[in-house]
Design a protein around this motif. Structure first.
Motif, PDB file in Angstrom:
ATOM      1  N   ILE A   1       6.036  11.732   1.781  1.00 50.53           N
ATOM      2  CA  ILE A   1       7.110  10.760   1.581  1.00 50.53           C
ATOM      3  C   ILE A   1       8.044  11.235   0.472  1.00 50.53           C
ATOM      4  O   ILE A   1       7.607  11.488  -0.651  1.00 50.53           O
ATOM      5  CB  ILE A   1       6.543   9.376   1.212  1.00 50.53           C
ATOM      6  CG1 ILE A   1       5.604   8.869   2.303  1.00 50.53           C
ATOM      7  CG2 ILE A   1       7.665   8.383   0.953  1.00 50.53           C
ATOM      8  CD1 ILE A   1       6.247   8.705   3.670  1.00 50.53           C
ATOM      9  N   SER A   2       9.333  11.343   0.798  1.00 52.62           N
ATOM     10  CA  SER A   2      10.333  11.731  -0.195  1.00 52.62           C
ATOM     11  C   SER A   2      11.310  10.580  -0.400  1.00 52.62           C
ATOM     12  O   SER A   2      11.953  10.127   0.555  1.00 52.62           O
ATOM     13  CB  SER A   2      11.094  12.977   0.258  1.00 52.62           C
ATOM     14  OG  SER A   2      12.202  13.209  -0.593  1.00 52.62           O
ATOM     15  N   LEU A   3      11.428  10.123  -1.622  1.00 55.45           N
ATOM     16  CA  LEU A   3      12.384   9.067  -1.949  1.00 55.45           C
ATOM     17  C   LEU A   3      13.810   9.603  -2.012  1.00 55.45           C
ATOM     18  O   LEU A   3      14.751   8.848  -2.262  1.00 55.45           O
ATOM     19  CB  LEU A   3      12.016   8.424  -3.291  1.00 55.45           C
ATOM     20  CG  LEU A   3      10.648   7.742  -3.361  1.00 55.45           C
ATOM     21  CD1 LEU A   3      10.402   7.168  -4.757  1.00 55.45           C
ATOM     22  CD2 LEU A   3      10.521   6.645  -2.310  1.00 55.45           C
ATOM     23  N   SER A   4      13.961  10.897  -1.753  1.00 59.00           N
ATOM     24  CA  SER A   4      15.292  11.519  -1.744  1.00 59.00           C
ATOM     25  C   SER A   4      15.792  11.817  -0.333  1.00 59.00           C
ATOM     26  O   SER A   4      16.897  12.341  -0.177  1.00 59.00           O
ATOM     27  CB  SER A   4      15.254  12.835  -2.541  1.00 59.00           C
ATOM     28  OG  SER A   4      14.924  12.608  -3.890  1.00 59.00           O
TER      29      SER A   4
ATOM     30  N   ALA B   1       0.836  -1.209   0.000  1.00 63.69           N
ATOM     31  CA  ALA B   1       0.000   0.000   0.000  1.00 63.69           C
ATOM     32  C   ALA B   1       0.866   1.252   0.000  1.00 63.69           C
ATOM     33  O   ALA B   1       0.539   2.250  -0.656  1.00 63.69           O
ATOM     34  CB  ALA B   1      -0.929  -0.009   1.215  1.00 63.69           C
ATOM     35  N   PHE B   2       1.973   1.224   0.731  1.00 67.05           N
ATOM     36  CA  PHE B   2       2.912   2.347   0.752  1.00 67.05           C
ATOM     37  C   PHE B   2       3.463   2.582  -0.648  1.00 67.05           C
ATOM     38  O   PHE B   2       3.460   3.710  -1.161  1.00 67.05           O
ATOM     39  CB  PHE B   2       4.051   2.035   1.720  1.00 67.05           C
ATOM     40  CG  PHE B   2       5.119   3.092   1.806  1.00 67.05           C
ATOM     41  CD1 PHE B   2       5.039   4.108   2.752  1.00 67.05           C
ATOM     42  CD2 PHE B   2       6.213   3.073   0.953  1.00 67.05           C
ATOM     43  CE1 PHE B   2       6.031   5.085   2.834  1.00 67.05           C
ATOM     44  CE2 PHE B   2       7.204   4.038   1.023  1.00 67.05           C
ATOM     45  CZ  PHE B   2       7.117   5.039   1.972  1.00 67.05           C
ATOM     46  N   ARG B   3       3.924   1.517  -1.263  1.00 71.38           N
ATOM     47  CA  ARG B   3       4.479   1.626  -2.613  1.00 71.38           C
ATOM     48  C   ARG B   3       3.437   2.177  -3.590  1.00 71.38           C
ATOM     49  O   ARG B   3       3.724   3.068  -4.396  1.00 71.38           O
ATOM     50  CB  ARG B   3       4.972   0.254  -3.061  1.00 71.38           C
ATOM     51  CG  ARG B   3       5.604   0.219  -4.450  1.00 71.38           C
ATOM     52  CD  ARG B   3       4.659  -0.334  -5.481  1.00 71.38           C
ATOM     53  NE  ARG B   3       5.249  -0.260  -6.817  1.00 71.38           N
ATOM     54  CZ  ARG B   3       4.564  -0.318  -7.942  1.00 71.38           C
ATOM     55  NH1 ARG B   3       3.253  -0.455  -7.913  1.00 71.38           N
ATOM     56  NH2 ARG B   3       5.170  -0.232  -9.106  1.00 71.38           N
ATOM     57  N   ASP B   4       2.206   1.662  -3.525  1.00 75.66           N
ATOM     58  CA  ASP B   4       1.154   2.111  -4.441  1.00 75.66           C
ATOM     59  C   ASP B   4       0.856   3.597  -4.253  1.00 75.66           C
ATOM     60  O   ASP B   4       0.637   4.321  -5.229  1.00 75.66           O
ATOM     61  CB  ASP B   4      -0.115   1.292  -4.215  1.00 75.66           C
ATOM     62  CG  ASP B   4       0.024  -0.148  -4.680  1.00 75.66           C
ATOM     63  OD1 ASP B   4       0.995  -0.448  -5.404  1.00 75.66           O
ATOM     64  OD2 ASP B   4      -0.826  -0.983  -4.311  1.00 75.66           O
ATOM     65  N   ALA B   5       0.826   4.058  -3.002  1.00 72.26           N
ATOM     66  CA  ALA B   5       0.538   5.468  -2.734  1.00 72.26           C
ATOM     67  C   ALA B   5       1.644   6.362  -3.280  1.00 72.26           C
ATOM     68  O   ALA B   5       1.377   7.415  -3.866  1.00 72.26           O
ATOM     69  CB  ALA B   5       0.368   5.694  -1.236  1.00 72.26           C
TER      70      ALA B   5
END
Length: 308
Positions: free
Chosen positions: A110-113, A97-101
């Motif tokens: 959420i920052s992937l950086s 669910a986290f990945r989908d959001a």
């Protein structure tokens, strides 16, 4: 808004006025009343339906359906404020669910950086910010080591310890480490050594430039197979330990970051010894979804080369 009855809209009794009309005019008037009586039903049929609201939270309008914004959930905000990444993922509903959001663009918190988070993605197109980032909470790993770089973030260290114990108990053999955390300055030295030996193109296939290295995050580790002594990392993929790690690393929150066949996406030759900690929930979603790179997992562009 409340659904209470509004007294202003209550009907009031009306007076009846009796008027004598000729028969012809009366029939015409009745016909007009019947025609007017049919109008509301037709008009109501043409009113478009209102958007469906998935949850009473701010969100993103997707095809007329307003998807809830998980970042408005107190469970998410509280976990992020406490720097508890696993609790934040749980509050999203788990790793998938986290990945989908994140992929849907519905997770603005959420920052992937962010280099302090386990969901960070760093590659040749995504440098650390700042370039000389230093992680907090580093600690030495209680395993055999072949270099002085034996520290990891505490969560990654604890998970690696469990992985190594279970690998040995299963009969796969002893696992040690070659490299854990490397500082910016050490990465400058490491990369420069590869350039001197192999040239820039050769170095870029097997070593990250300073500021672009997962080792600098404290979340990555190069593992080796150890018996009487530890072997070279280049031999790890052909060992029993290597096969065990390939199959079981995800159970401990790790993924094999640079798999065979993924060079066009990651920019690195296969490294079955290079493990990256993402936490148990994301690692499970990664494994169960059949992903082979973090770029694919988070729907990010491939990063085979540096921009400059």
């Amino acid at each position: 808004m409340s659904g209470a009855h509004n007294p202003r809209h209550a009907s009031r009794p009306s007076r009846v006025l009796t008027v004598a009309l000729p028969i012809g005019l009366a029939v015409t008037a009745l016909g007009m009343l019947w025609a007017i009586a049919d109008v509301p039903a037709a008009a109501e049929a043409e009113v478009p339906p209102a958007p469906v609201v998935a949850a009473q939270l701010p969100g993103v309008d997707v095809g007329g359906v307003i998807a809830a914004d998980p970042c408005a959930d107190p469970g998410v905000t509280d976990a992020l404020a406490a720097d508890d990444d696993e609790a934040a993922i749980t509050a999203f509903g788990g790793g998938a669910a986290f990945r989908d959001a994140v992929v849907a663009g519905n997770a603005p918190c959420i920052s992937l950086s962010d280099p302090a988070r386990i969901w960070l993605v760093v590659n040749k197109a995504r440098p650390l910010a700042p370039l000389d980032f230093e992680p907090a909470g580093l600690d030495g790993v209680d395993l055999a080591t072949t270099t002085p770089s034996d520290r990891l973030r505490t969560d990654a260290r604890d998970a690696l310890g469990g992985l190594a114990r279970d690998a040995d108990a299963s009969g796969a053999g002893v696992i040690g480490i070659n490299n854990g955390y490397r500082s910016y300055n050490l990465q400058v030295s490491t990369y420069s050594g590869f350039v001197a030996a192999e040239g820039v193109a050769g170095a870029d296939e097997g070593s990250a430039r300073a500021g672009f290295s997962e080792h600098q995050t404290g979340l990555a580790v190069d593992v080796v197979a150890c018996e009487d002594e530890c072997g070279d990392i280049d031999a790890f993929g052909s060992t029993a330990q290597g096969a065990w790690v390939q199959e079981h690393a995800w159970e401990y929150g790790y993924v094999v970051r640079y798999e065979s066949g993924a060079t066009g996406t990651t920019g690195y030759m296969p490294e079955p010894w290079h493990l990256r900690f993402v936490g148990p929930q994301l690692a499970a979603a990664y494994h169960e979804g059949g992903y082979h790179t973090l770029e694919e997992f988070f729907a990010l562009p491939a990063a085979p080369d540096y921009a400059h």
